[in-house]
Design a protein around this motif. Structure first.
Motif, PDB file in Angstrom:
ATOM      1  N   ALA A  86      50.638  40.338  44.194  1.00 54.88           N
ATOM      2  CA  ALA A  86      49.675  41.182  43.787  1.00 54.88           C
ATOM      3  C   ALA A  86      50.138  42.696  42.775  1.00 54.88           C
ATOM      4  O   ALA A  86      49.915  43.141  41.629  1.00 54.88           O
ATOM      5  N   TRP A  90      49.823  42.320  38.674  1.00 57.94           N
ATOM      6  CA  TRP A  90      49.123  43.944  38.984  1.00 57.94           C
ATOM      7  C   TRP A  90      48.439  44.276  36.890  1.00 57.94           C
ATOM      8  O   TRP A  90      47.627  44.382  36.574  1.00 57.94           O
ATOM      9  N   ARG A  92      48.550  42.599  34.332  1.00 62.85           N
ATOM     10  CA  ARG A  92      47.250  41.464  33.761  1.00 62.85           C
ATOM     11  C   ARG A  92      46.440  41.287  34.561  1.00 62.85           C
ATOM     12  O   ARG A  92      45.053  40.695  34.162  1.00 62.85           O
ATOM     13  N   LEU A  93      46.026  42.247  35.846  1.00 65.29           N
ATOM     14  CA  LEU A  93      44.301  41.906  36.291  1.00 65.29           C
ATOM     15  C   LEU A  93      44.035  43.514  36.245  1.00 65.29           C
ATOM     16  O   LEU A  93      43.885  44.288  35.583  1.00 65.29           O
ATOM     17  N   ARG A  94      42.287  42.660  36.795  1.00 64.40           N
ATOM     18  CA  ARG A  94      41.213  43.487  35.808  1.00 64.40           C
ATOM     19  C   ARG A  94      41.193  45.099  37.146  1.00 64.40           C
ATOM     20  O   ARG A  94      41.103  44.284  38.294  1.00 64.40           O
ATOM     21  N   ARG A  95      39.955  45.339  37.075  1.00 60.06           N
ATOM     22  CA  ARG A  95      39.600  46.568  37.864  1.00 60.06           C
ATOM     23  C   ARG A  95      39.025  45.851  39.656  1.00 60.06           C
ATOM     24  O   ARG A  95      39.849  45.854  40.392  1.00 60.06           O
ATOM     25  N   PRO A  96      38.103  45.018  39.206  1.00 60.31           N
ATOM     26  CA  PRO A  96      37.610  43.816  40.387  1.00 60.31           C
ATOM     27  C   PRO A  96      38.707  43.083  41.127  1.00 60.31           C
ATOM     28  O   PRO A  96      38.878  43.832  42.228  1.00 60.31           O
ATOM     29  N   GLU A  97      39.621  42.326  40.200  1.00 55.34           N
ATOM     30  CA  GLU A  97      40.996  41.937  40.955  1.00 55.34           C
ATOM     31  C   GLU A  97      41.662  42.977  41.954  1.00 55.34           C
ATOM     32  O   GLU A  97      42.388  42.540  42.975  1.00 55.34           O
ATOM     33  N   ARG A  98      42.437  43.622  41.470  1.00 59.29           N
ATOM     34  CA  ARG A  98      42.758  44.753  41.876  1.00 59.29           C
ATOM     35  C   ARG A  98      42.315  45.087  42.979  1.00 59.29           C
ATOM     36  O   ARG A  98      42.868  45.316  43.642  1.00 59.29           O
ATOM     37  N   THR A 100      40.047  43.764  44.783  1.00 56.17           N
ATOM     38  CA  THR A 100      40.322  42.859  45.734  1.00 56.17           C
ATOM     39  C   THR A 100      41.775  43.019  46.524  1.00 56.17           C
ATOM     40  O   THR A 100      41.734  43.137  47.413  1.00 56.17           O
ATOM     41  N   ARG A 101      42.457  42.430  45.968  1.00 56.73           N
ATOM     42  CA  ARG A 101      43.186  42.251  46.620  1.00 56.73           C
ATOM     43  C   ARG A 101      44.642  43.793  47.404  1.00 56.73           C
ATOM     44  O   ARG A 101      44.794  43.375  48.406  1.00 56.73           O
TER      45      ARG A 101
END
Length: 119
Positions: A86, A90, A92-98, A100-101
């Motif tokens: 993660a 980090w 390259r991730l959007r808020r929902p993906e962050r 979730t991790r």
């Protein structure tokens, strides 16, 4: 030298496209982590596709089935591995993906505490 006839020829998958393996303009901490992570990531990338998910599920089940500190350590190890991945993803991730991790890592750590018998 010719390859042994009995050994299958192993072909490495090509790396993802991009101009750099590292995050441009990264902080010193991120640069250091990315530099130390480069070799393990290439090894994971070249492993058969089933190795990582099967290994992670195996560690998860073993961590849930083993009572006490052994199970807790396996769950903490899995949380650290997912946290490491993660951290690397980090930027390259959007808020929902962050989110979730973060929830997955926190859940694994919580299960590890429960498995340890502290509570």
């Amino acid at each position: 030298m010719s390859p042994d006839r009995h050994e299958p020829e192993r072909k490495n998958r090509p790396l993802p496209e991009g101009g750099s393996f590292f995050t441009p303009g990264a902080s010193p901490l991120r640069r250091a982590v990315e530099r130390r992570s480069a070799v393990p990531l290439v090894v994971l990338h070249n492993a058969p596709r089933w190795v990582l998910p099967v290994g992670m599920v195996g560690v998860l089940f073993a961590g849930l089935l083993l009572a006490g500190i052994a199970g807790a350590l396996l769950l903490a190890l899995l949380a650290a591995f997912i946290g490491w991945l993660a951290f690397l993803a980090w930027p390259r991730l959007r808020r929902p993906e962050r989110a979730t991790r973060c929830v997955v890592v926190a859940t694994l750590l919580g299960l590890g505490v429960l498995q340890s018998g502290v509570f």
